[in-house]
Design an enzyme around this catalytic site. Structure first.
Site, PDB file in Angstrom:
ATOM      1  N   ASN A  74      -1.859  -0.250  -8.234  1.00  0.00           N
ATOM      2  CA  ASN A  74      -2.310  -1.633  -8.386  1.00  0.00           C
ATOM      3  C   ASN A  74      -3.422  -1.903  -7.383  1.00  0.00           C
ATOM      4  O   ASN A  74      -3.470  -1.301  -6.312  1.00  0.00           O
ATOM      5  CB  ASN A  74      -1.130  -2.585  -8.120  1.00  0.00           C
ATOM      6  CG  ASN A  74      -1.502  -4.042  -8.351  1.00  0.00           C
ATOM      7  OD1 ASN A  74      -2.171  -4.384  -9.311  1.00  0.00           O
ATOM      8  ND2 ASN A  74      -1.051  -4.906  -7.457  1.00  0.00           N
ATOM      9  N   MET A  97      -0.667  -9.989 -14.310  1.00  0.00           N
ATOM     10  CA  MET A  97      -0.057 -10.904 -13.343  1.00  0.00           C
ATOM     11  C   MET A  97       1.405 -11.208 -13.686  1.00  0.00           C
ATOM     12  O   MET A  97       1.801 -12.347 -13.857  1.00  0.00           O
ATOM     13  CB  MET A  97      -0.875 -12.199 -13.270  1.00  0.00           C
ATOM     14  CG  MET A  97      -2.322 -11.986 -12.885  1.00  0.00           C
ATOM     15  SD  MET A  97      -2.532 -11.225 -11.275  1.00  0.00           S
ATOM     16  CE  MET A  97      -2.052 -12.577 -10.224  1.00  0.00           C
ATOM     17  N   ARG A  98       2.198 -10.157 -13.784  1.00  0.00           N
ATOM     18  CA  ARG A  98       3.634 -10.283 -14.024  1.00  0.00           C
ATOM     19  C   ARG A  98       4.339  -9.418 -12.993  1.00  0.00           C
ATOM     20  O   ARG A  98       3.875  -8.330 -12.665  1.00  0.00           O
ATOM     21  CB  ARG A  98       4.024  -9.765 -15.406  1.00  0.00           C
ATOM     22  CG  ARG A  98       3.284 -10.325 -16.579  1.00  0.00           C
ATOM     23  CD  ARG A  98       3.589 -11.709 -16.939  1.00  0.00           C
ATOM     24  NE  ARG A  98       4.918 -11.899 -17.477  1.00  0.00           N
ATOM     25  CZ  ARG A  98       5.394 -13.096 -17.772  1.00  0.00           C
ATOM     26  NH1 ARG A  98       4.639 -14.155 -17.578  1.00  0.00           N
ATOM     27  NH2 ARG A  98       6.584 -13.243 -18.251  1.00  0.00           N
ATOM     28  N   ARG A 143      13.255  -9.400 -20.612  1.00  0.00           N
ATOM     29  CA  ARG A 143      12.206  -8.656 -19.913  1.00  0.00           C
ATOM     30  C   ARG A 143      12.415  -7.163 -20.097  1.00  0.00           C
ATOM     31  O   ARG A 143      11.461  -6.416 -20.253  1.00  0.00           O
ATOM     32  CB  ARG A 143      12.176  -9.016 -18.424  1.00  0.00           C
ATOM     33  CG  ARG A 143      11.090  -8.227 -17.676  1.00  0.00           C
ATOM     34  CD  ARG A 143      10.834  -8.717 -16.304  1.00  0.00           C
ATOM     35  NE  ARG A 143      11.865  -8.287 -15.385  1.00  0.00           N
ATOM     36  CZ  ARG A 143      11.841  -8.556 -14.096  1.00  0.00           C
ATOM     37  NH1 ARG A 143      10.869  -9.276 -13.577  1.00  0.00           N
ATOM     38  NH2 ARG A 143      12.799  -8.125 -13.316  1.00  0.00           N
ATOM     39  N   GLU A 151     -13.221  -4.123  -4.652  1.00  0.00           N
ATOM     40  CA  GLU A 151     -12.189  -3.673  -5.588  1.00  0.00           C
ATOM     41  C   GLU A 151     -12.800  -2.741  -6.628  1.00  0.00           C
ATOM     42  O   GLU A 151     -12.220  -1.695  -6.958  1.00  0.00           O
ATOM     43  CB  GLU A 151     -11.539  -4.867  -6.296  1.00  0.00           C
ATOM     44  CG  GLU A 151     -10.651  -5.712  -5.411  1.00  0.00           C
ATOM     45  CD  GLU A 151     -10.038  -6.894  -6.165  1.00  0.00           C
ATOM     46  OE1 GLU A 151      -9.976  -6.858  -7.412  1.00  0.00           O
ATOM     47  OE2 GLU A 151      -9.603  -7.841  -5.494  1.00  0.00           O
ATOM     48  N   ASP A 164       4.077  -5.964  -3.791  1.00  0.00           N
ATOM     49  CA  ASP A 164       2.949  -5.536  -2.948  1.00  0.00           C
ATOM     50  C   ASP A 164       3.410  -4.769  -1.710  1.00  0.00           C
ATOM     51  O   ASP A 164       2.818  -4.880  -0.637  1.00  0.00           O
ATOM     52  CB  ASP A 164       2.085  -6.746  -2.560  1.00  0.00           C
ATOM     53  CG  ASP A 164       1.459  -7.423  -3.762  1.00  0.00           C
ATOM     54  OD1 ASP A 164       1.145  -6.724  -4.737  1.00  0.00           O
ATOM     55  OD2 ASP A 164       1.297  -8.659  -3.732  1.00  0.00           O
ATOM     56  N   LEU A 172       6.987  -6.883 -12.378  1.00  0.00           N
ATOM     57  CA  LEU A 172       7.619  -5.899 -13.249  1.00  0.00           C
ATOM     58  C   LEU A 172       9.023  -5.582 -12.756  1.00  0.00           C
ATOM     59  O   LEU A 172       9.277  -5.547 -11.558  1.00  0.00           O
ATOM     60  CB  LEU A 172       6.769  -4.634 -13.296  1.00  0.00           C
ATOM     61  CG  LEU A 172       5.371  -4.853 -13.886  1.00  0.00           C
ATOM     62  CD1 LEU A 172       4.464  -3.671 -13.591  1.00  0.00           C
ATOM     63  CD2 LEU A 172       5.462  -5.115 -15.375  1.00  0.00           C
ATOM     64  N   HIS A 201      -4.850  -4.963  -5.080  1.00  0.00           N
ATOM     65  CA  HIS A 201      -4.420  -6.259  -4.554  1.00  0.00           C
ATOM     66  C   HIS A 201      -5.511  -6.816  -3.647  1.00  0.00           C
ATOM     67  O   HIS A 201      -6.056  -6.090  -2.812  1.00  0.00           O
ATOM     68  CB  HIS A 201      -3.115  -6.105  -3.762  1.00  0.00           C
ATOM     69  CG  HIS A 201      -2.605  -7.409  -3.247  1.00  0.00           C
ATOM     70  ND1 HIS A 201      -2.013  -8.338  -4.077  1.00  0.00           N
ATOM     71  CD2 HIS A 201      -2.633  -7.955  -2.015  1.00  0.00           C
ATOM     72  CE1 HIS A 201      -1.684  -9.402  -3.355  1.00  0.00           C
ATOM     73  NE2 HIS A 201      -2.054  -9.185  -2.100  1.00  0.00           N
TER      74      HIS A 201
END
Length: 180
Positions: free
Chosen positions: A93, A76-77, A51, A160, A131, A79, A95
């Site tokens: 981001n 959708m990873r 990674r 969003e 998050d 980090l 959410h």
């Protein structure tokens, strides 16, 4: 991502979308970006031995484009801490919940299962905790009788598309300070 590209086309918008990077070569956003003349890259994490190496190449790609702010949209990873810390205060981001409620996945179904009367979305700074970063903007939508996860998701998605470009505008124009 498309909402950010559209907003950035306005002459007075303080940010330019300079590149779109995806971990999936078939991501529709790559086609959308390319159709607007925006640089694209697809990097599959599975092609890298670790990674860290994957995220190092992501950083190199972003920096080669002259990126100042990273906006995650559908990436959708989870980090790694080094990558997140490298972009600290410059990575945001969107959410689909009113954080700190419903971190992670399946937010709409979880809100319905809990009997929530309101739901929504949050643009937040990305930190190493999932998050957990400071909220920049939130938008609330009502949970209506008969809602399904899909109908609720549709209303949240509309919000969003409204608040993500606004949050980027605030950050890029200096109206909110990047976290450091």
């Amino acid at each position: 991502m498309a909402a950010l590209i559209e907003a950035a086309q306005a002459p007075d918008y303080p940010a330019e979308i300079v590149g779109v990077l995806s971990n999936r070569a078939a991501a529709p956003g790559l086609v959308t970006a390319a159709s607007h003349g925006i640089a694209t890259a697809a990097l599959a994490q599975s092609k890298f031995p670790s990674r860290d190496m994957f995220e190092d190449v992501m950083t190199q790609t972003l920096e080669s484009w002259g990126v100042d702010i990273v906006c995650l949209a559908g990436f959708m990873r989870i980090l790694g801490e080094d990558f997140v810390n490298h972009w600290e205060g410059r990575m945001i981001n969107i959410h689909p919940s009113l954080l700190p409620l419903y971190k992670g996945l399946d937010t709409h179904a979880r809100a319905l299962a809990d009997g929530a009367t309101t739901h929504g979305c949050t643009v937040h700074f990305v930190t190493p905790g999932l998050d957990e970063g400071a909220a920049i903007l939130q938008a609330e939508v009502p949970v209506l009788p008969g809602d399904t996860a899909d109908t609720l998701a549709d209303r949240v998605l509309a919000e969003e598309h409204r608040i993500y470009p606004e949050a980027l505008r605030l950050l890029a124009s200096g109206k909110i300070a990047p976290l450091a």
